[in-house]
Design an enzyme around this catalytic site. Structure first.
Site, PDB file in Angstrom:
ATOM      1  N   HIS A 121       0.821  -1.187  -0.479  1.00 59.10           N
ATOM      2  CA  HIS A 121       0.380  -0.247   0.341  1.00 59.10           C
ATOM      3  C   HIS A 121       0.634   1.557  -0.078  1.00 59.10           C
ATOM      4  O   HIS A 121       2.188   0.710   0.877  1.00 59.10           O
ATOM      5  CB  HIS A 121      -1.156   0.145   1.221  1.00 59.10           C
ATOM      6  CG  HIS A 121      -1.589   0.861   1.568  1.00 59.10           C
ATOM      7  ND1 HIS A 121      -1.612   2.208   1.935  1.00 59.10           N
ATOM      8  CD2 HIS A 121      -2.945   1.059   1.731  1.00 59.10           C
ATOM      9  CE1 HIS A 121      -2.483   2.935   2.050  1.00 59.10           C
ATOM     10  NE2 HIS A 121      -4.167   2.685   1.171  1.00 59.10           N
ATOM     11  N   ASP A 198       2.823  -4.882   8.360  1.00 58.53           N
ATOM     12  CA  ASP A 198       1.621  -3.936   7.659  1.00 58.53           C
ATOM     13  C   ASP A 198       0.651  -5.108   7.818  1.00 58.53           C
ATOM     14  O   ASP A 198       0.010  -5.745   6.977  1.00 58.53           O
ATOM     15  CB  ASP A 198       2.060  -3.415   6.516  1.00 58.53           C
ATOM     16  CG  ASP A 198       0.563  -2.713   6.060  1.00 58.53           C
ATOM     17  OD1 ASP A 198      -0.073  -2.888   7.086  1.00 58.53           O
ATOM     18  OD2 ASP A 198       0.249  -1.956   4.482  1.00 58.53           O
ATOM     19  N   GLN A 201      -4.775  -4.654   6.757  1.00 60.69           N
ATOM     20  CA  GLN A 201      -6.255  -6.173   5.750  1.00 60.69           C
ATOM     21  C   GLN A 201      -6.072  -6.854   6.450  1.00 60.69           C
ATOM     22  O   GLN A 201      -6.997  -7.653   6.284  1.00 60.69           O
ATOM     23  CB  GLN A 201      -5.902  -6.190   4.509  1.00 60.69           C
ATOM     24  CG  GLN A 201      -6.632  -5.997   2.968  1.00 60.69           C
ATOM     25  CD  GLN A 201      -7.410  -5.062   3.270  1.00 60.69           C
ATOM     26  OE1 GLN A 201      -8.668  -5.278   4.154  1.00 60.69           O
ATOM     27  NE2 GLN A 201      -7.333  -3.661   3.644  1.00 60.69           N
ATOM     28  N   LYS A 224     -10.243  -0.931  10.408  1.00 62.07           N
ATOM     29  CA  LYS A 224     -10.163  -2.050   9.366  1.00 62.07           C
ATOM     30  C   LYS A 224     -10.693  -3.092  10.131  1.00 62.07           C
ATOM     31  O   LYS A 224     -10.636  -4.537   9.305  1.00 62.07           O
ATOM     32  CB  LYS A 224      -9.784  -2.306   8.612  1.00 62.07           C
ATOM     33  CG  LYS A 224      -9.695  -1.354   7.373  1.00 62.07           C
ATOM     34  CD  LYS A 224      -8.276  -1.694   6.776  1.00 62.07           C
ATOM     35  CE  LYS A 224      -7.167   0.017   5.857  1.00 62.07           C
ATOM     36  NZ  LYS A 224      -8.322  -0.022   4.554  1.00 62.07           N
ATOM     37  N   CYS A 362      -5.156   2.249  -3.099  1.00 64.21           N
ATOM     38  CA  CYS A 362      -3.600   3.033  -2.506  1.00 64.21           C
ATOM     39  C   CYS A 362      -3.162   2.264  -3.436  1.00 64.21           C
ATOM     40  O   CYS A 362      -1.369   2.362  -2.766  1.00 64.21           O
ATOM     41  CB  CYS A 362      -3.558   3.011  -1.650  1.00 64.21           C
ATOM     42  SG  CYS A 362      -5.065   4.771  -1.121  1.00 64.21           S
TER      43      CYS A 362
HETATM   44  C1  LIG Z   1      -2.557  -3.103   3.687  1.00 63.06           C
HETATM   45  C2  LIG Z   1      -2.775  -1.403   3.890  1.00 63.06           C
HETATM   46  N1  LIG Z   1      -1.553  -1.126   4.678  1.00 63.06           N
HETATM   47  C3  LIG Z   1      -2.072   0.829   5.206  1.00 63.06           C
HETATM   48  C4  LIG Z   1      -3.205   0.952   4.192  1.00 63.06           C
HETATM   49  C5  LIG Z   1      -3.593   2.668   5.513  1.00 63.06           C
HETATM   50  O1  LIG Z   1      -4.400   2.494   6.667  1.00 63.06           O
HETATM   51  P1  LIG Z   1      -5.144   3.923   7.213  1.00 63.06           P
HETATM   52  O2  LIG Z   1      -5.532   4.588   5.877  1.00 63.06           O
HETATM   53  O3  LIG Z   1      -6.024   2.893   8.340  1.00 63.06           O
HETATM   54  O4  LIG Z   1      -3.570   4.826   7.506  1.00 63.06           O
HETATM   55  C6  LIG Z   1      -4.478  -0.272   4.216  1.00 63.06           C
HETATM   56  C7  LIG Z   1      -5.523   0.842   4.118  1.00 63.06           C
HETATM   57  O5  LIG Z   1      -6.228   1.022   3.106  1.00 63.06           O
HETATM   58  C8  LIG Z   1      -3.971  -0.655   4.180  1.00 63.06           C
HETATM   59  O6  LIG Z   1      -5.314  -1.635   2.567  1.00 63.06           O
END
Ligand SMILES: Cc1ncc(COP(=O)(O)O)c(C=O)c1O
Lengths: 404, 151
Positions: A121, A198, A201, A224, A362
């Protein structure tokens, strides 16, 4: 686990969109919130609202107690050794930025390498790019196969004593791929690299044991996981956090301030400057207790059934190309149709009450890899049903008809 | 309630399937790129403007949803042979149409065929798809250093 009971826990699901029952299939973007989370946030504002760690009155003591109880819930949920290793942030993005800025600033220099994967992401790409620009370190990328699985041979080759940190997504939001993080962490540790996972998800869908995995840094977001937006967590090994400089300065993160010098507070408060999202943290705790009440055994089984059901329909739908077909994947059906652009699909499906995401998720490098401008993505959660999958494909059929 | 048919009119589907003036232009004396980061739309517009400030020829290429493709296709048809001043006026009318109150009828006299895109105003998340090509053409004519965005 009774699906009707679970659906009843989520008040938002009971509504119509353009005369159709809402079919919410955008869970990878954010999940809906059960009543218990809404109630916990509401109770805080209705009964306990006050600032934490700084009042001697009853409200502040109650708010502080509930805030710290949530920290303990999160520690327990992820099997973290100590609550000093649980730091509340605004979410995954801020957690990663904290590590890149504080740990990265102190430990990464010219000639070092940061290794991330092709399916990250943007929040696990850009902070490292920024760090590399500041320090002269090099960003390297673990390639992936057409199926959306990482190339583990290339990974082993890319690892070296120059590798300072490996940043890896547990489960890809764009592809659904679940990465073999346990062995990846072992390999990284073998060359002396730290690992940031990370978990944004994965956290709501796969049990994650921080100690068993031996993760150095773990980031995830409450929203999430059926919790509130704008709150998340950084979990990190205590010795790393102790050695890291603070990320932000301000209230709560200090012990003693004079104009000459400031003494920083103990962990985890050293990294929690300013009044945090108190209601959000309390809601986060309620959300994790909700997940625990269902249990990962049931969650994994149910979500697998649903993905198999959806994938079978996808395979027979004319003109549909699945993006991401890893053997180990969950909850995400990402695809393109040959005649309808994902963005048009998003609009057309919405008129049928079906909420999906259309775009690059993203993860623009993933789009570049598959040479598509965007994908449509249906992402599932514990409250989704087979009928909803049917509604998705019926709506896709209509969309295809419109552009026939 | 608005129907999908307001947005996806036959003209739009037709221009999506066979966009007019699609491709690169050689020679051209202005060009620009436009991005819509929300959905990954990407446009490149090429124009040839003569000494009298007439847009002699215009072409576009890129990848986008049906609204952005059809909008670019219709725009190139409407603009070819017009002056740069005409373009500015038409952009203003188009922008007004795409963001006007829901019950306001498009000014068909000023807009001609472009009025088929009036339906986008009922779909707030799609307005930028329709206006991207206009912003991009504006950047091209101004020789802007940065790619066009719809913000
Ligand atoms: C795999 C992954 N990493 C990071 C994020 C970023 O999360 P946040 O926007 O809650 O900081 C997301 C959310 O879209 C994600 O799906």
């Amino acid at each position: 686990m009774h699906i009707e009971d679970i659906r009843n826990d989520f008040p938002i699901l009971d509504q119509e969109i353009f005369g159709h029952p809402l079919v919410y299939l955008d869970n990878a973007a954010t999940t809906q919130k059960p009543q218990c989370v809404i109630d916990a946030v509401r109770k805080y504002y209705e009964k306990d609202n006050s600032n934490i760690h700084r009042g001697v009155h009853s409200l502040s003591e109650r708010a502080t107690r509930d805030y710290e109880a949530a920290r303990e819930t999160i520690r327990h949920f992820f099997n973290v050794k100590s609550s000093r290793e649980v730091i509340f942030t605004r979410g995954t993005t801020e957690s990663i930025n904290l590590v890149a800025s504080s740990w990265g600033g102190a430990n990464v220099s010219e000639g070092d390498e940061i290794l991330i994967s092709h399916m990250e992401h943007h929040s696990n790409i850009v902070p490292w790019q920024m760090l590399c620009e500041r320090t002269g370190a090099k960003l390297k990328v673990i390639p992936m196969h057409e199926s959306g699985e990482l190339d583990m041979v290339a990974y082993a080759d890319l690892l070296s004593t120059r590798t300072k940190l490996v940043g890896i997504v547990h489960m890809s939001n764009a592809l659904g791929t679940i990465n073999p993080i346990k062995s990846m962490i072992e390999q990284a540790h073998a060359v002396g690299a730290k690992v940031l996972v990370d978990g944004a998800q994965a956290a709501a869908h796969i049990a994650t044991d921080i100690q068993a995995l031996d993760v150095d840094f773990y980031a995830t977001s409450a929203h999430k996981m059926y919790g509130p937006t704008g709150v998340g967590v950084l979990i990190a090994k205590e010795e790393l956090l102790e050695a890291m400089p603070p990320y932000q300065g301000g209230g709560d993160m200090i012990l003693m301030v004079t104009f000459e010098k400031t003494q920083y507070n103990a962990l985890p408060h050293k990294f929690e400057a300013g009044t945090p999202n108190i209601a959000g943290v309390i809601g986060f705790g309620a959300a994790l207790r909700y997940i625990e009440s269902i249990g990962f055994a049931s969650i994994v089984k149910r979500e697998k059934e649903l993905l198999i059901y959806a994938t079978q329909q996808a395979e027979t739908f004319t003109g549909l190309r699945q993006i991401g077909t890893a053997k180990d994947k969950a909850c995400v059906l990402s695809f393109v149709l040959d005649t309808v652009h994902p963005h048009d699909l998003g609009t057309i499906l919405d008129r049928e009450g079906v909420a999906i995401r259309a775009g690059h998720h993203c993860a623009m490098p993933v789009m570049q890899f598959y040479q598509v401008p965007a994908t449509a993505r249906a992402s599932f959660s514990i409250y989704n049903t087979e009928q909803e999958v049917d509604a998705l494909f019926a709506a896709l059929g209509k969309a295809r008809q419109m552009f026939a | 309630m608005f129907s999908l048919g307001d947005l996806y009119q036959e003209v739009i589907i037709d221009h999506t399937k066979s966009p007019r003036n699609f491709g690169t232009l050689d020679p051209c004396n202005h060009d620009a790129e436009g991005f819509n980061p929300l959905c990954g739309d990407q446009l490149h517009i090429y124009v040839q403007v003569d000494a009298q400030n007439t847009i002699e020829d215009i072409k576009f290429e890129g990848q986008g949803c049906s609204i952005s493709t059809a909008s670019a296709s219709l725009m190139t048809q409407a603009i070819k042979g017009k002056s740069v001043a005409d373009f500015k006026q038409l952009f203003a009318s188009f922008h007004h149409m795409a963001t006007a109150d829901l019950d306001e009828k498009p000014d068909e006299e000023a807009l001609g065929k472009l009025a088929v895109l009036a339906g986008v105003k009922e779909f707030p998340s799609r307005i930028k798809c329709a206006t991207l090509c206009w912003h991009t053409l504006k950047s091209a004519l101004e020789d802007a250093a940065e790619p066009a965005k719809t913000e």
